[in-house]
Design a protein around this motif. Structure first.
Motif, PDB file in Angstrom:
ATOM      1  N   GLU A  63       0.819  -1.215   0.000  1.00  0.00           N
ATOM      2  CA  GLU A  63       0.000   0.000   0.000  1.00  0.00           C
ATOM      3  C   GLU A  63       0.853   1.265   0.000  1.00  0.00           C
ATOM      4  N   ILE A  64       1.897   1.301   0.825  1.00  0.00           N
ATOM      5  CA  ILE A  64       2.756   2.482   0.867  1.00  0.00           C
ATOM      6  C   ILE A  64       3.492   2.644  -0.459  1.00  0.00           C
ATOM      7  N   PHE A  65       4.033   1.554  -0.985  1.00  0.00           N
ATOM      8  CA  PHE A  65       4.772   1.612  -2.244  1.00  0.00           C
ATOM      9  C   PHE A  65       3.855   2.048  -3.383  1.00  0.00           C
ATOM     10  N   GLU A  66       2.650   1.515  -3.403  1.00  0.00           N
ATOM     11  CA  GLU A  66       1.677   1.876  -4.440  1.00  0.00           C
ATOM     12  C   GLU A  66       1.318   3.363  -4.347  1.00  0.00           C
ATOM     13  N   LYS A  67       1.144   3.874  -3.121  1.00  0.00           N
ATOM     14  CA  LYS A  67       0.826   5.293  -2.932  1.00  0.00           C
ATOM     15  C   LYS A  67       1.985   6.171  -3.393  1.00  0.00           C
ATOM     16  N   ILE A  68       3.211   5.777  -3.095  1.00  0.00           N
ATOM     17  CA  ILE A  68       4.384   6.545  -3.543  1.00  0.00           C
ATOM     18  C   ILE A  68       4.410   6.604  -5.066  1.00  0.00           C
ATOM     19  N   LEU A  69       4.218   5.467  -5.711  1.00  0.00           N
ATOM     20  CA  LEU A  69       4.229   5.439  -7.179  1.00  0.00           C
ATOM     21  C   LEU A  69       3.115   6.305  -7.755  1.00  0.00           C
ATOM     22  N   LYS A  70       1.929   6.209  -7.177  1.00  0.00           N
ATOM     23  CA  LYS A  70       0.792   7.005  -7.653  1.00  0.00           C
ATOM     24  C   LYS A  70       1.062   8.493  -7.462  1.00  0.00           C
ATOM     25  N   ASP A  71       1.537   8.870  -6.273  1.00  0.00           N
ATOM     26  CA  ASP A  71       1.829  10.280  -5.995  1.00  0.00           C
ATOM     27  C   ASP A  71       2.947  10.798  -6.891  1.00  0.00           C
ATOM     28  N   PHE A  72       3.969   9.974  -7.115  1.00  0.00           N
ATOM     29  CA  PHE A  72       5.086  10.405  -7.948  1.00  0.00           C
ATOM     30  C   PHE A  72       4.648  10.561  -9.404  1.00  0.00           C
ATOM     31  N   LYS A  73       3.813   9.648  -9.879  1.00  0.00           N
ATOM     32  CA  LYS A  73       3.293   9.768 -11.253  1.00  0.00           C
ATOM     33  C   LYS A  73       2.487  11.066 -11.413  1.00  0.00           C
ATOM     34  N   HIS A  74       1.653  11.359 -10.437  1.00  0.00           N
ATOM     35  CA  HIS A  74       0.849  12.583 -10.480  1.00  0.00           C
ATOM     36  C   HIS A  74       1.765  13.805 -10.431  1.00  0.00           C
ATOM     37  N   HIS A  75       2.762  13.749  -9.598  1.00  0.00           N
ATOM     38  CA  HIS A  75       3.737  14.829  -9.484  1.00  0.00           C
ATOM     39  C   HIS A  75       4.459  15.051 -10.821  1.00  0.00           C
ATOM     40  N   ILE A  76       4.906  13.974 -11.423  1.00  0.00           N
ATOM     41  CA  ILE A  76       5.582  14.056 -12.725  1.00  0.00           C
ATOM     42  C   ILE A  76       4.651  14.680 -13.762  1.00  0.00           C
ATOM     43  N   TYR A  77       3.408  14.272 -13.756  1.00  0.00           N
ATOM     44  CA  TYR A  77       2.437  14.824 -14.706  1.00  0.00           C
ATOM     45  C   TYR A  77       2.346  16.350 -14.555  1.00  0.00           C
ATOM     46  N   LYS A  78       2.228  16.825 -13.309  1.00  0.00           N
ATOM     47  CA  LYS A  78       2.135  18.274 -13.073  1.00  0.00           C
ATOM     48  C   LYS A  78       3.402  18.982 -13.554  1.00  0.00           C
ATOM     49  N   GLU A  79       4.544  18.401 -13.253  1.00  0.00           N
ATOM     50  CA  GLU A  79       5.795  19.016 -13.689  1.00  0.00           C
ATOM     51  C   GLU A  79       5.883  19.075 -15.209  1.00  0.00           C
ATOM     52  N   GLU A  80       5.602  17.964 -15.845  1.00  0.00           N
ATOM     53  CA  GLU A  80       5.813  17.881 -17.290  1.00  0.00           C
ATOM     54  C   GLU A  80       4.743  18.604 -18.102  1.00  0.00           C
ATOM     55  N   LYS A  81       3.586  18.830 -17.536  1.00  0.00           N
ATOM     56  CA  LYS A  81       2.523  19.532 -18.263  1.00  0.00           C
ATOM     57  C   LYS A  81       2.456  21.029 -17.937  1.00  0.00           C
ATOM     58  N   ILE A  82       2.897  21.414 -16.743  1.00  0.00           N
ATOM     59  CA  ILE A  82       2.766  22.809 -16.329  1.00  0.00           C
ATOM     60  C   ILE A  82       4.125  23.496 -16.185  1.00  0.00           C
ATOM     61  N   LEU A  83       4.959  22.970 -15.311  1.00  0.00           N
ATOM     62  CA  LEU A  83       6.208  23.649 -14.975  1.00  0.00           C
ATOM     63  C   LEU A  83       7.287  23.509 -16.051  1.00  0.00           C
ATOM     64  N   PHE A  84       7.553  22.315 -16.495  1.00  0.00           N
ATOM     65  CA  PHE A  84       8.676  22.089 -17.411  1.00  0.00           C
ATOM     66  C   PHE A  84       8.550  22.822 -18.751  1.00  0.00           C
ATOM     67  N   PRO A  85       7.366  22.858 -19.370  1.00  0.00           N
ATOM     68  CA  PRO A  85       7.278  23.639 -20.621  1.00  0.00           C
ATOM     69  C   PRO A  85       7.648  25.116 -20.406  1.00  0.00           C
ATOM     70  N   TYR A  86       7.221  25.657 -19.270  1.00  0.00           N
ATOM     71  CA  TYR A  86       7.573  27.040 -18.966  1.00  0.00           C
ATOM     72  C   TYR A  86       9.090  27.182 -18.778  1.00  0.00           C
ATOM     73  N   LEU A  87       9.720  26.250 -18.078  1.00  0.00           N
ATOM     74  CA  LEU A  87      11.167  26.333 -17.847  1.00  0.00           C
ATOM     75  C   LEU A  87      11.948  26.266 -19.156  1.00  0.00           C
ATOM     76  N   ILE A  88      11.511  25.409 -20.051  1.00  0.00           N
ATOM     77  CA  ILE A  88      12.176  25.294 -21.352  1.00  0.00           C
ATOM     78  C   ILE A  88      12.038  26.606 -22.129  1.00  0.00           C
ATOM     79  N   ASN A  89      10.845  27.181 -22.125  1.00  0.00           N
ATOM     80  CA  ASN A  89      10.636  28.462 -22.809  1.00  0.00           C
ATOM     81  C   ASN A  89      11.387  29.602 -22.122  1.00  0.00           C
TER      82      ASN A  89
END
Length: 169
Positions: A51-77
């Motif tokens: 359960e803990i490992f699954e939650k970490i993976l889920k949270d990290f995937k969601h975190h990556i999504y936010k970074e790659e869709k919102i923050l990272f495009p702005y940083l590249i620009n």
């Protein structure tokens, strides 16, 4: 992380660091080197660990999504604008500090969860409830996640905030 690798990353431009972190995200979540999803199945008999490992993976995937869709495009620009390749556009989130604060909050939660997972793994290993090879793979994933978080918190985010200040004065 080796000192020479760290020094190399510190010398990179914001967009290069961002691309390197995106590569690391892909390596962690999709590469056969880690294969975190298959580890979940092997933990079926140890529900608390699973359960803990699954939650970490889920949270990290969601975190990556936010970074790659919102923050990272702005940083590249932002990096491209600093090199005068494109005009600077102020982000809808006003300043890069706002999503950085959100990402750092995610990092704290993920780090707390990985610490709990490490403690649980050590306990399960001492009681011989899990295979040492599985524990080692999970620990490798934890260390990789921590390395990515370190690169973001200590190198990428401060460098991006400093770069953006040149445009927002």
């Amino acid at each position: 992380m080796k000192t020479e690798d760290l020094n190399k990353i510190k010398k990179m431009e914001v967009d290069e660091i961002t691309e390197e972190i995106k590569r690391m995200h892909d390596e962690l979540m999709e590469d056969k080197k880690f294969f975190p999803e298959s580890l979940l199945e092997k933990l079926d008999s140890e529900k608390a660990l699973q359960e803990i490992f699954e939650k970490i993976l889920k949270d990290f995937k969601h975190h990556i999504y936010k970074e790659e869709k919102i923050l990272f495009p702005y940083l590249i620009n932002l990096a491209k604008a600093a090199r005068n390749e494109i005009p600077f556009e102020k982000p809808y989130f006003e300043t890069v500090v706002n999503p950085i604060n959100m990402m750092q909050s995610d990092h704290e939660s993920i780090n707390d969860a990985t610490e709990r997972l490490k403690i649980l793994i050590d306990d399960e290993l001492s009681q011989k409830k899990i295979n040492s090879a599985i524990a080692e793979k999970i620990n490798d994933i934890i260390e990789y996640i921590r390395k990515v978080i370190y690169l973001e918190n200590v190198i990428l985010f401060p460098k991006a905030a400093l770069l953006e200040k040149k445009f927002l004065v």
